[in-house]
Motif scaffolding. Structure first.
Motif, short mmCIF file in Angstrom:
data_model
loop_
_atom_site.label_atom_id
_atom_site.label_comp_id
_atom_site.label_asym_id
_atom_site.label_seq_id
_atom_site.Cartn_x
_atom_site.Cartn_y
_atom_site.Cartn_z
N LYS A 1 30.91 21.47 31.53
CA LYS A 1 29.78 20.56 31.53
C LYS A 1 29.00 20.63 30.21
O LYS A 1 28.56 19.59 29.69
CB LYS A 1 28.85 20.89 32.70
N TYR A 2 28.85 21.83 29.66
CA TYR A 2 28.08 21.99 28.42
C TYR A 2 28.81 21.34 27.25
O TYR A 2 28.19 20.73 26.37
CB TYR A 2 27.84 23.48 28.14
N LYS A 3 30.13 21.45 27.21
CA LYS A 3 30.88 20.86 26.11
C LYS A 3 30.86 19.33 26.18
O LYS A 3 30.91 18.66 25.14
CB LYS A 3 32.32 21.36 26.14
N GLN A 4 30.76 18.78 27.38
CA GLN A 4 30.73 17.33 27.52
C GLN A 4 29.46 16.72 26.92
O GLN A 4 29.53 15.73 26.20
CB GLN A 4 30.86 16.95 28.99
N ASP A 5 28.30 17.31 27.24
CA ASP A 5 27.02 16.76 26.74
C ASP A 5 25.97 17.88 26.72
O ASP A 5 25.26 18.08 27.71
CB ASP A 5 26.55 15.61 27.63
N PRO A 6 25.86 18.62 25.61
CA PRO A 6 24.91 19.75 25.56
C PRO A 6 23.46 19.31 25.77
O PRO A 6 22.70 20.00 26.47
CB PRO A 6 25.12 20.32 24.16
N ASP A 7 23.06 18.17 25.20
CA ASP A 7 21.68 17.72 25.34
C ASP A 7 21.34 17.39 26.78
O ASP A 7 20.26 17.73 27.28
CB ASP A 7 21.43 16.50 24.44
N ALA A 8 22.26 16.73 27.46
CA ALA A 8 22.01 16.38 28.86
C ALA A 8 21.92 17.63 29.72
O ALA A 8 21.08 17.72 30.62
CB ALA A 8 23.12 15.46 29.36
N ILE A 9 22.77 18.61 29.44
CA ILE A 9 22.72 19.87 30.20
C ILE A 9 21.39 20.58 29.97
O ILE A 9 20.77 21.11 30.91
CB ILE A 9 23.91 20.77 29.81
N LYS A 10 20.93 20.59 28.72
CA LYS A 10 19.65 21.23 28.42
C LYS A 10 18.51 20.56 29.16
O LYS A 10 17.64 21.22 29.75
CB LYS A 10 19.41 21.20 26.91
N THR A 11 18.51 19.23 29.15
CA THR A 11 17.46 18.49 29.87
C THR A 11 17.51 18.75 31.36
O THR A 11 16.48 18.93 32.02
CB THR A 11 17.62 16.98 29.59
N GLU A 12 18.72 18.79 31.91
CA GLU A 12 18.88 19.03 33.34
C GLU A 12 18.39 20.43 33.72
O GLU A 12 17.71 20.61 34.75
CB GLU A 12 20.35 18.86 33.73
N VAL A 13 18.73 21.42 32.88
CA VAL A 13 18.29 22.79 33.16
C VAL A 13 16.78 22.89 33.11
O VAL A 13 16.14 23.53 33.97
CB VAL A 13 18.95 23.77 32.17
N GLU A 14 16.16 22.25 32.10
CA GLU A 14 14.70 22.28 32.00
C GLU A 14 14.05 21.60 33.20
O GLU A 14 13.01 22.05 33.71
CB GLU A 14 14.26 21.61 30.70
N ARG A 15 14.66 20.51 33.69
CA ARG A 15 14.12 19.82 34.86
C ARG A 15 14.21 20.71 36.10
O ARG A 15 13.24 20.81 36.89
CB ARG A 15 14.87 18.51 35.09
N LEU A 16 15.36 21.35 36.29
CA LEU A 16 15.53 22.23 37.45
C LEU A 16 14.56 23.41 37.38
O LEU A 16 14.00 23.82 38.41
CB LEU A 16 16.98 22.73 37.50
N GLU A 17 14.39 23.97 36.19
CA GLU A 17 13.44 25.08 36.05
C GLU A 17 12.01 24.62 36.36
O GLU A 17 11.24 25.37 37.00
CB GLU A 17 13.51 25.66 34.63
N ALA A 18 11.64 23.41 35.91
CA ALA A 18 10.31 22.89 36.21
C ALA A 18 10.12 22.70 37.70
O ALA A 18 9.07 23.01 38.27
CB ALA A 18 10.08 21.58 35.45
N GLU A 19 11.15 22.15 38.37
CA GLU A 19 11.06 21.97 39.82
C GLU A 19 10.94 23.31 40.53
O GLU A 19 10.16 23.46 41.49
CB GLU A 19 12.29 21.21 40.32
N GLN A 20 11.71 24.29 40.06
CA GLN A 20 11.65 25.61 40.69
C GLN A 20 10.26 26.23 40.51
O GLN A 20 9.72 26.84 41.43
CB GLN A 20 12.72 26.52 40.08
N GLU A 21 9.68 26.07 39.31
CA GLU A 21 8.34 26.61 39.07
C GLU A 21 7.30 25.90 39.93
O GLU A 21 6.38 26.54 40.48
CB GLU A 21 7.98 26.45 37.59
N ALA A 22 7.46 24.58 40.09
CA ALA A 22 6.53 23.84 40.95
C ALA A 22 6.64 24.30 42.40
O ALA A 22 5.63 24.48 43.10
CB ALA A 22 6.82 22.33 40.84
#
Length: 206
Positions: free
Chosen positions: A150-171
């Motif tokens: 997944k990271y090799k396919q689109d690193p920027d999209a993976i980074k955005t997705e991880v940041e979104r999931l982390e934000a949801e988890q923190e919320a």
């Protein structure tokens, strides 16, 4: 300039500042130990007394004696009750430039040390993350392979997705913490109500 050269330069600067401070302290000690030279009024007083003694048998009035007494009073009035000593603490223009330069060097050294410590902590975090990922890859190779793909396919999209999931988890964590606080407050209020009700029922029975 290497770190060792910077340390040697700073050590030299500190040593020069120490020598400058010692010189200033030596100058202060010399000023404090300097003796105040008072005018020698001994010969004048001796001459006046001698003239008074010589004029006693020949004097027909007190005019000369009064003049001599006035002269003695004038000379005595010139003597101050206290001698004022003023200590002046100042730096020469050369020493001011030296102190400013040493201060700049010390500030630069502190900045470099702060950046180095921050990078050291950052490297420690990266090393810990590397160990965690290697552990996941050993115990769950399928998950690790999926992450790599997944990271090799689109690193920027993976980074955005991880940041979104982390934000949801923190919320979610904040919401759970707020819920626990509300439950604790509700439990505490319920306990206060029970205590008040028991006290009221006890007074009714009496």
């Amino acid at each position: 300039m290497t770190t060792i050269e910077k340390l040697e330069e700073i050590e030299k600067t500190v040593r020069d500042m120490t020598e400058l401070q010692l010189q200033q302290e030596k100058r202060l000690v010399e000023v404090e130990n300097r003796k105040v030279q008072l005018p020698d009024y001994g010969p004048i007083l001796k001459e006046i007394l001698q003239r008074v003694e010589n004029s006693k048998p020949q004097a027909t009035d007190n005019t000369e004696i009064n003049n001599l007494s006035a002269k003695v009073a004038q000379q005595t009035a010139k003597l101050p009750d206290r001698w004022r000593v003023i200590h002046l603490h100042d730096f020469s223009p050369g020493s001011k430039k030296f102190i400013i330069g040493a201060t700049i060097i010390l500030l630069a050294f502190c900045s470099v040390m702060a950046i180095s410590i921050n990078l050291w902590h950052r490297n420690g975090e990266l090393s810990a993350n590397s160990v965690r990922y290697r552990m996941v890859r050993q115990y769950y190779p399928e998950v690790a392979a999926w992450v790599e793909r997944k990271y090799k396919q689109d690193p920027d999209a993976i980074k955005t997705e991880v940041e979104r999931l982390e934000a949801e988890q923190e919320a979610l964590r904040l919401l759970e913490e707020a819920g626990r606080q509300k439950e604790d407050e509700l439990r505490e209020n319920r306990q206060k109500y029970e205590n008040i009700r028991k006290q009221r029922d006890g007074r009714k029975k009496k």
